[in-house]
Motif scaffolding. Sequence first.
Motif, PDB file in Angstrom:
ATOM      1  N   MET A 231       0.813  -1.226   0.000  1.00 33.45           N
ATOM      2  CA  MET A 231       0.000   0.000   0.000  1.00 33.45           C
ATOM      3  C   MET A 231       0.848   1.279   0.000  1.00 33.45           C
ATOM      4  O   MET A 231       0.343   2.356   0.279  1.00 33.45           O
ATOM      5  N   ASN A 232       2.147   1.165  -0.261  1.00 33.14           N
ATOM      6  CA  ASN A 232       3.046   2.315  -0.067  1.00 33.14           C
ATOM      7  C   ASN A 232       2.862   3.440  -1.074  1.00 33.14           C
ATOM      8  O   ASN A 232       3.203   4.581  -0.784  1.00 33.14           O
ATOM      9  N   VAL A 240       5.911  -2.258 -12.049  1.00 36.80           N
ATOM     10  CA  VAL A 240       6.313  -3.270 -11.067  1.00 36.80           C
ATOM     11  C   VAL A 240       7.363  -4.166 -11.717  1.00 36.80           C
ATOM     12  O   VAL A 240       7.217  -4.575 -12.858  1.00 36.80           O
ATOM     13  N   THR A 241       8.458  -4.422 -10.999  1.00 38.55           N
ATOM     14  CA  THR A 241       9.553  -5.237 -11.543  1.00 38.55           C
ATOM     15  C   THR A 241      10.231  -6.009 -10.417  1.00 38.55           C
ATOM     16  O   THR A 241      10.527  -5.442  -9.366  1.00 38.55           O
ATOM     17  N   GLU A 247      14.170 -11.526  -4.857  1.00 38.72           N
ATOM     18  CA  GLU A 247      14.214 -11.136  -3.445  1.00 38.72           C
ATOM     19  C   GLU A 247      13.637  -9.737  -3.237  1.00 38.72           C
ATOM     20  O   GLU A 247      13.237  -9.391  -2.134  1.00 38.72           O
ATOM     21  N   ILE A 248      13.622  -8.945  -4.294  1.00 40.67           N
ATOM     22  CA  ILE A 248      13.155  -7.564  -4.192  1.00 40.67           C
ATOM     23  C   ILE A 248      12.122  -7.302  -5.286  1.00 40.67           C
ATOM     24  O   ILE A 248      12.286  -7.746  -6.422  1.00 40.67           O
ATOM     25  N   LEU A 249      11.069  -6.578  -4.914  1.00 40.30           N
ATOM     26  CA  LEU A 249      10.093  -6.104  -5.893  1.00 40.30           C
ATOM     27  C   LEU A 249      10.150  -4.581  -5.877  1.00 40.30           C
ATOM     28  O   LEU A 249      10.042  -3.961  -4.820  1.00 40.30           O
ATOM     29  N   ASP A 257       6.898  12.687  -8.263  1.00 35.46           N
ATOM     30  CA  ASP A 257       8.356  12.534  -8.202  1.00 35.46           C
ATOM     31  C   ASP A 257       8.801  11.581  -7.111  1.00 35.46           C
ATOM     32  O   ASP A 257       8.213  11.546  -6.027  1.00 35.46           O
ATOM     33  N   GLU A 258       9.835  10.822  -7.414  1.00 38.54           N
ATOM     34  CA  GLU A 258      10.497   9.957  -6.439  1.00 38.54           C
ATOM     35  C   GLU A 258       9.576   8.911  -5.810  1.00 38.54           C
ATOM     36  O   GLU A 258       9.785   8.504  -4.663  1.00 38.54           O
ATOM     37  N   ALA A 259       8.540   8.507  -6.529  1.00 36.94           N
ATOM     38  CA  ALA A 259       7.619   7.497  -6.002  1.00 36.94           C
ATOM     39  C   ALA A 259       8.109   6.103  -6.417  1.00 36.94           C
ATOM     40  O   ALA A 259       7.558   5.447  -7.289  1.00 36.94           O
ATOM     41  N   VAL A 260       9.225   5.692  -5.820  1.00 33.61           N
ATOM     42  CA  VAL A 260       9.792   4.357  -6.059  1.00 33.61           C
ATOM     43  C   VAL A 260       9.998   3.679  -4.718  1.00 33.61           C
ATOM     44  O   VAL A 260      10.596   4.266  -3.819  1.00 33.61           O
ATOM     45  N   LYS A 261       9.475   2.476  -4.569  1.00 28.09           N
ATOM     46  CA  LYS A 261       9.652   1.734  -3.321  1.00 28.09           C
ATOM     47  C   LYS A 261      10.252   0.368  -3.650  1.00 28.09           C
ATOM     48  O   LYS A 261       9.856  -0.259  -4.643  1.00 28.09           O
ATOM     49  N   LEU A 262      11.166  -0.095  -2.810  1.00 29.11           N
ATOM     50  CA  LEU A 262      11.725  -1.442  -2.934  1.00 29.11           C
ATOM     51  C   LEU A 262      11.177  -2.281  -1.793  1.00 29.11           C
ATOM     52  O   LEU A 262      11.312  -1.915  -0.622  1.00 29.11           O
ATOM     53  N   VAL A 263      10.553  -3.380  -2.155  1.00 25.29           N
ATOM     54  CA  VAL A 263       9.892  -4.239  -1.152  1.00 25.29           C
ATOM     55  C   VAL A 263      10.686  -5.529  -1.020  1.00 25.29           C
ATOM     56  O   VAL A 263      10.952  -6.186  -2.034  1.00 25.29           O
TER      57      VAL A 263
END
Length: 263
Positions: A231-232, A240-241, A247-249, A257-263
């Motif tokens: 939900m971030n 999505v990649t 191990e990471i999505l 801007d800057e809306a990148v999250k590593l899960v």
Amino acid sequence: CIPANQERFANGKLVTVQFHPSAQVVMTAGHDRSVSLFQVSSFRLNPKIQSIYLESFPIYKARFSMDGEQVIATGTHHSMFFVYDMMAGNIIPIPKVRGVEEKFLRNFELSPDGSFMLLIGTSGYLHLLSMKTKELISTMKVNGRCTASAFTPDSSKIYSYSKEGEVFIWDVRSRKCLHKFEDEGSLEGKCIAVSKNNQYVACGSSSGVVNLYTTDVCLKENHPKPVKAIMNLVTSATCVTFNPTTEILAVASRDTDEAVKLV
């Protein structure tokens, strides 16, 4: 690190940044009608190898072929696309694919085994092309409009995500729909990815929610439960990649801007 494209910044929006599958080369492409290749070096400047210009053809998407010998580029408002043969140095226009009646060809996917190119058309049509000849093999159709598609790592199946939030799973060989399921809570499907080990499927929607499913559940159930709902993002999830080792999505939105999250 200095910018990868230090030696030639684009004059317009960049739409593609991609590393070459085997060489230390990065490609940038965008609305300034150019595709540029840069050598990636660790300390020095990243020297520009070359830039190619496609006249009156703002680029929508560009991708290296799996063998790294070609670049495929589609435009923002064209029914044609270009193939750049890096070995020969030729730019080959593909003006019309016989059997494909589309006003615009923008979004596409390349199969991991290098055999197929999937053109995502309008009105739910998906056109499967031979990568070798760029000729139409078959056309499939989803209900509603298809917004995104992804091949499985073995290239045997295609997951197609519709604007209405349904995911259709196709068998590449027979071009038959094996199954379809509803992405939980999706108001509008935006992007989809399958992990390299074929364990997970990630679906990103307009609400910014990214649902993570296991593939075995996707193939069996019509209303699968996600193993995780991410939900971030507060704006539409547009990318999505998975990383190569699953191990990471990465989830991202181009709407802010800057809306990148590593899960």
